[in-house]
Scaffold this motif. Structure first.
Motif, short mmCIF file in Angstrom:
data_model
loop_
_atom_site.label_atom_id
_atom_site.label_comp_id
_atom_site.label_asym_id
_atom_site.label_seq_id
_atom_site.Cartn_x
_atom_site.Cartn_y
_atom_site.Cartn_z
N TRP A 112 -112.58 4.45 -7.40
CA TRP A 112 -112.64 3.08 -6.80
C TRP A 112 -113.86 2.78 -7.55
O TRP A 112 -115.03 4.21 -8.32
N ASP A 113 -114.97 1.34 -7.56
CA ASP A 113 -115.82 0.87 -8.84
C ASP A 113 -116.84 0.35 -7.49
O ASP A 113 -117.35 -0.13 -6.88
N ALA A 114 -117.58 1.71 -7.56
CA ALA A 114 -119.19 2.10 -6.69
C ALA A 114 -119.69 -0.16 -7.34
O ALA A 114 -120.69 0.46 -6.92
N ASP A 115 -119.79 0.32 -8.21
CA ASP A 115 -121.04 -0.52 -9.32
C ASP A 115 -120.59 -1.52 -8.88
O ASP A 115 -121.09 -2.74 -8.39
N ALA A 116 -118.71 -2.21 -8.34
CA ALA A 116 -118.86 -3.55 -8.35
C ALA A 116 -118.92 -3.34 -6.81
O ALA A 116 -119.66 -4.61 -6.37
N ALA A 117 -118.79 -2.51 -5.84
CA ALA A 117 -118.87 -2.52 -4.35
C ALA A 117 -120.26 -2.61 -4.08
O ALA A 117 -121.01 -3.59 -3.82
N VAL A 118 -121.46 -2.24 -4.69
CA VAL A 118 -122.97 -2.74 -4.44
C VAL A 118 -123.43 -3.97 -5.66
O VAL A 118 -124.01 -4.63 -4.17
N ALA A 119 -122.48 -4.36 -6.30
CA ALA A 119 -122.72 -5.43 -7.07
C ALA A 119 -122.45 -6.67 -5.30
O ALA A 119 -123.11 -7.43 -5.14
N ALA A 120 -121.25 -6.42 -5.11
CA ALA A 120 -121.11 -7.63 -3.93
C ALA A 120 -122.12 -7.61 -2.35
O ALA A 120 -122.72 -8.74 -2.03
N ILE A 121 -121.98 -6.31 -2.58
CA ILE A 121 -123.21 -5.73 -0.45
C ILE A 121 -124.70 -7.03 -1.81
O ILE A 121 -125.32 -7.54 -0.47
N GLY A 122 -125.14 -6.35 -2.28
CA GLY A 122 -126.67 -7.35 -3.61
C GLY A 122 -126.78 -8.53 -3.31
O GLY A 122 -126.93 -9.46 -2.04
N GLU A 123 -124.92 -8.56 -3.07
CA GLU A 123 -124.90 -11.39 -3.49
C GLU A 123 -124.90 -11.17 -1.94
O GLU A 123 -125.84 -12.21 -1.90
N LEU A 124 -123.77 -11.19 -1.05
CA LEU A 124 -124.13 -11.34 0.25
C LEU A 124 -125.25 -11.16 0.38
O LEU A 124 -126.05 -11.95 1.47
N CYS A 125 -126.01 -10.32 0.26
CA CYS A 125 -127.38 -9.99 1.01
C CYS A 125 -128.36 -11.39 0.59
O CYS A 125 -128.98 -11.44 1.59
N ARG A 126 -128.01 -11.65 -0.73
CA ARG A 126 -129.38 -12.54 -1.44
C ARG A 126 -128.39 -13.54 -1.16
O ARG A 126 -129.64 -15.20 -0.69
N THR A 127 -127.52 -13.77 -1.08
CA THR A 127 -127.13 -15.46 -0.78
C THR A 127 -126.28 -16.10 0.07
O THR A 127 -125.80 -17.03 0.30
N GLY A 128 -126.02 -14.68 0.82
CA GLY A 128 -124.41 -15.15 1.81
C GLY A 128 -122.88 -15.29 1.38
O GLY A 128 -122.27 -15.72 2.30
N ARG A 129 -122.98 -15.30 0.41
CA ARG A 129 -121.45 -15.29 -0.68
C ARG A 129 -121.59 -14.26 -1.73
O ARG A 129 -122.00 -14.09 -2.25
N THR A 130 -119.91 -13.87 -1.95
CA THR A 130 -119.80 -13.19 -3.03
C THR A 130 -118.04 -13.04 -3.35
O THR A 130 -117.21 -13.38 -2.33
N GLY A 131 -118.12 -13.20 -4.54
CA GLY A 131 -116.14 -13.06 -4.98
C GLY A 131 -115.99 -11.54 -5.00
O GLY A 131 -116.57 -10.90 -5.33
N VAL A 132 -114.76 -11.46 -4.23
CA VAL A 132 -114.47 -10.15 -4.38
C VAL A 132 -112.47 -9.56 -4.30
O VAL A 132 -112.02 -10.79 -4.53
N PRO A 133 -113.04 -9.49 -5.03
CA PRO A 133 -111.23 -9.40 -5.73
C PRO A 133 -109.77 -8.91 -4.45
O PRO A 133 -110.75 -8.01 -3.36
N VAL A 134 -108.77 -9.51 -4.33
CA VAL A 134 -108.07 -8.66 -3.28
C VAL A 134 -106.97 -7.95 -4.22
O VAL A 134 -106.51 -8.31 -5.28
N TYR A 135 -107.35 -6.91 -3.61
CA TYR A 135 -105.83 -5.41 -4.00
C TYR A 135 -105.51 -4.95 -2.98
O TYR A 135 -105.16 -5.33 -1.83
#
Length: 258
Positions: A112-135
């Motif tokens: 699992w890609d923990a770095d990408a997950a943390v980046a998505a959480i951080g961006e959601l907290c800062r801006t309210g939106r983020t791009g995520v992969p569909v798996y």
């Protein structure tokens, strides 16, 4: 008609008045420097608060596969970030395998890609939106990308079996509201997981049986690891109570507080 003309005395007096007026204006400008005045025609004006806005925070929801995380997340009424979408693709050479087997160990954090997950959480907290992969789990591949938009919601859930891996990193970012680990018991979890995976066609039946038997034997150690990482082990009812507390801005325990 008599017209008054300036004389030396009148001119000196006018110069003194002008100088005093200039000093008064300068003093008033200094006193009000940095003060935002309300425009007389600004009907939608509102005062600027000296307090910073409440930041968006996240509740990390983990637990063994089949413990009911997705169902709880759906019933919570909160926006949800699916951490399972951050799995690595099946062709990734760094994927771990089950000891003494050629099966990929999808229950190991290295899958699992923990770095990408943390980046998505951080961006959601800062801006309210983020791009995520569909798996697509059945294909072990990413099939696209979508945007998760939580707007101005002050709290959201990030759920997945590896959520506890992010407790320390989310705490360091100052965005952690709570971390929960769902537990239903090994037999119940085995049954729920097998029926779900079979219904969704996630993997072949032999693979699901091998994985299910292995995870049932490992469940207690899985929960022990997740609680050691900072998640609070609880059942569904307690989890809902802690979510309500987090949504109200309260912190259930100091250990999982941001």
């Amino acid at each position: 008609m008599w017209i008054a003309t300036d004389c030396p005395d009148n001119s000196a007096h006018r110069d003194q008045v002008t100088a005093q007026r200039d000093r008064d204006v300068t003093h008033a400008a200094k006193c009000t420097r940095g003060v935002v005045r309300r425009p007389s025609d600004a009907s939608d004006w509102s005062p600027v608060s000296s307090h910073p806005p409440i930041p968006t925070r996240v509740v990390l929801l983990c637990g063994p596969s089949g413990s009911g995380k997705s169902l709880l997340a759906a019933h919570s009424g909160l926006p949800v970030l699916r951490l399972d979408d951050f799995y690595k693709e099946g062709t990734d050479p760094t994927l771990p395998t089950v000891p003494l087997s050629s099966d990929i160990d999808w229950d190991h954090p290295a899958s699992w890609d923990a770095d990408a997950a943390v980046a998505a959480i951080g961006e959601l907290c800062r801006t309210g939106r983020t791009g995520v992969p569909v798996y697509d789990i059945s294909l072990s591949a990413r099939t696209g990308e979508e945007t998760v938009d939580i707007g101005r919601t002050p709290l959201f859930l990030a759920e997945g079996i590896f959520a506890a891996e992010l407790v320390d990193r989310c705490r360091e970012l100052g965005v952690l509201a709570d971390a929960l680990c769902l537990s239903r018991g090994p037999l119940t979890t085995f049954r729920r997981r097998f029926l779900r995976d079979l219904r969704e066609g996630r993997k072949s039946v032999p693979f699901l049986l091998r994985r299910g038997w292995r995870l049932m034997r490992l469940e207690r150690s899985v929960i022990a690891r997740q609680t050691a990482l900072g998640a609070h082990a609880c059942d569904r009812d307690e989890a809902m109570g802690r979510l309500a507390a987090a949504a109200a801005g309260r912190c259930a325990t100091s250990r999982t507080a941001a």
